[in-house]
Enzyme design. Sequence first.
Site, PDB file in Angstrom:
ATOM      1  N   ASN A   1       0.869  -1.183   0.000  1.00  0.00           N
ATOM      2  CA  ASN A   1       0.000   0.000   0.000  1.00  0.00           C
ATOM      3  C   ASN A   1       0.905   1.231   0.000  1.00  0.00           C
ATOM      4  OD1 ASN A   1      -1.831   2.017   0.436  1.00  0.00           O
ATOM      5  ND2 ASN A   1      -2.326   1.427   2.539  1.00  0.00           N
ATOM      6  N   TRP A   2       1.029   1.825  -1.175  1.00  0.00           N
ATOM      7  CA  TRP A   2       1.944   2.972  -1.310  1.00  0.00           C
ATOM      8  C   TRP A   2       1.326   4.275  -0.845  1.00  0.00           C
ATOM      9  CZ3 TRP A   2       4.360   1.782  -6.831  1.00  0.00           C
ATOM     10  CH2 TRP A   2       5.262   0.710  -6.704  1.00  0.00           C
ATOM     11  N   LYS A   3       0.061   4.248  -0.494  1.00  0.00           N
ATOM     12  CA  LYS A   3      -0.634   5.456  -0.001  1.00  0.00           C
ATOM     13  C   LYS A   3      -0.364   6.632  -0.956  1.00  0.00           C
ATOM     14  CE  LYS A   3      -0.269   3.528   4.588  1.00  0.00           C
ATOM     15  NZ  LYS A   3      -0.327   3.723   6.030  1.00  0.00           N
TER      16      LYS A   3
ATOM     17  N   HIS B   1      -9.715   1.604   4.517  1.00  0.00           N
ATOM     18  CA  HIS B   1      -8.461   1.770   5.265  1.00  0.00           C
ATOM     19  C   HIS B   1      -8.713   2.735   6.430  1.00  0.00           C
ATOM     20  CE1 HIS B   1      -4.394   2.961   6.333  1.00  0.00           C
ATOM     21  NE2 HIS B   1      -3.993   1.847   5.737  1.00  0.00           N
TER      22      HIS B   1
ATOM     23  N   GLU C   1      -7.145   5.139   7.584  1.00  0.00           N
ATOM     24  CA  GLU C   1      -6.902   6.554   7.275  1.00  0.00           C
ATOM     25  C   GLU C   1      -8.127   7.162   6.600  1.00  0.00           C
ATOM     26  OE1 GLU C   1      -3.242   5.947   5.141  1.00  0.00           O
ATOM     27  OE2 GLU C   1      -2.263   5.405   7.022  1.00  0.00           O
TER      28      GLU C   1
ATOM     29  N   GLU D   1      -5.755  -4.477  10.566  1.00  0.00           N
ATOM     30  CA  GLU D   1      -4.719  -3.471  10.794  1.00  0.00           C
ATOM     31  C   GLU D   1      -5.066  -2.673  12.042  1.00  0.00           C
ATOM     32  OE1 GLU D   1      -2.527  -2.263   6.960  1.00  0.00           O
ATOM     33  OE2 GLU D   1      -4.390  -1.160   6.993  1.00  0.00           O
TER      34      GLU D   1
ATOM     35  N   GLY E   1       2.040   2.594  10.759  1.00  0.00           N
ATOM     36  CA  GLY E   1       3.025   3.669  10.638  1.00  0.00           C
ATOM     37  C   GLY E   1       3.707   4.042  11.947  1.00  0.00           C
TER      38      GLY E   1
ATOM     39  N   SER F   1       3.000  -1.748  10.521  1.00  0.00           N
ATOM     40  CA  SER F   1       4.441  -1.784  10.835  1.00  0.00           C
ATOM     41  C   SER F   1       5.098  -3.125  10.503  1.00  0.00           C
ATOM     42  CB  SER F   1       4.681  -1.395  12.293  1.00  0.00           C
ATOM     43  OG  SER F   1       4.303  -0.046  12.495  1.00  0.00           O
TER      44      SER F   1
ATOM     45  N   GLY G   1       2.751  -1.029   4.325  1.00  0.00           N
ATOM     46  CA  GLY G   1       2.811   0.372   3.938  1.00  0.00           C
ATOM     47  C   GLY G   1       4.248   0.813   3.708  1.00  0.00           C
ATOM     48  N   GLY G   2       4.827   1.472   4.701  1.00  0.00           N
ATOM     49  CA  GLY G   2       6.158   2.082   4.570  1.00  0.00           C
ATOM     50  C   GLY G   2       7.225   1.150   4.007  1.00  0.00           C
TER      51      GLY G   2
HETATM   52  P1  PGA Z   1       2.590   0.580   7.640  1.00  0.00           P
HETATM   53  O1  PGA Z   1       1.169   0.816   6.950  1.00  0.00           O
HETATM   54  O2  PGA Z   1       3.131  -0.741   7.117  1.00  0.00           O
HETATM   55  O3  PGA Z   1       3.434   1.739   7.205  1.00  0.00           O
HETATM   56  O4  PGA Z   1       2.365   0.522   9.113  1.00  0.00           O
HETATM   57  C1  PGA Z   1       0.277  -0.249   6.747  1.00  0.00           C
HETATM   58  C2  PGA Z   1      -1.009   0.245   6.147  1.00  0.00           C
HETATM   59  O5  PGA Z   1      -1.458   1.340   6.509  1.00  0.00           O
HETATM   60  O6  PGA Z   1      -1.607  -0.414   5.295  1.00  0.00           O
END
Ligand code: PGA
Length: 241
Positions: free
Chosen positions: A9-11, A91, A93, A159, A165, A200, A221-222
């Site tokens: 997930n590159w957001k 998600h 967010e 999640e 994050g 994470s 994500g990251g």
């Molecule tokens: P993260 O993000 O791996 O940076 O914690 C995961 C996500 O939000 O899908």
Amino acid sequence: MITPLIIANWKMAIDKNGVEAFKADWNSRPPMTGVDVVVAPPAPYLSVVSGLTGVSLCGQTVSENDMGAHTGEIAAAMLSDVGCQYVIVGHSERRQHQGETNAIVAQKAKRAQLAGLTPVVCVGEPSHIRAAGKAASYVRDQVLSSCDDLSDGLVIAYEPVWAIGSGEAASADVASSMHLDIKTALADRYADLRVIYGGSVKPDNCAAFTTAEGVDGLLVGGASLSAESFWNICAAAIGAE
Ligand code: PGA
């Protein structure tokens, strides 16, 4: 055995140069087998990412509406047209900043399935809910309300909000127990269901999750923004590291 599903997930965290650099690096590595690898880039870069070897495409969100007068929105049929097979819905967010409720998430997932996409429905508790000992019932409610009236063939991403994050992943035991609860909650509705963990995930902790009972893959994500790191996570999922 269920094929592990690893989704990047590159957001909104990568630009075109970054996408091109990822692509050149990824395509220079040995192709992955025995794992379903998926990348969710920002929508404008979907066509760039379609050249990634052995990778399926995923949208980061989709409209709950059918095609029509909805400025700025993306219809499920459009994602399908440009080659997506999956789409992330709900998600945390988006639940937090775009006000997506369980009912809206359920509608988005339905639209996705009608267009032939596999929805990746995100759920997870905030830290105060976990601190109050209510994580299991909170997530169960989210899952049941966000996956209403769907067909077989869906993915749930567990999640925990506090793990996204933050660098503070859930333990594999916490993830495993929640994944088993999610599968139990949906057992009489859906047979074709994968439950993946996100929050994470890094190359050095991913194997603890992919070997945990009930964990069918990862949402990253990251640590998915670098081809090397994401490749290592995919390799760990098949024990090839
Ligand atoms: P993260 O993000 O791996 O940076 O914690 C995961 C996500 O939000 O899908």
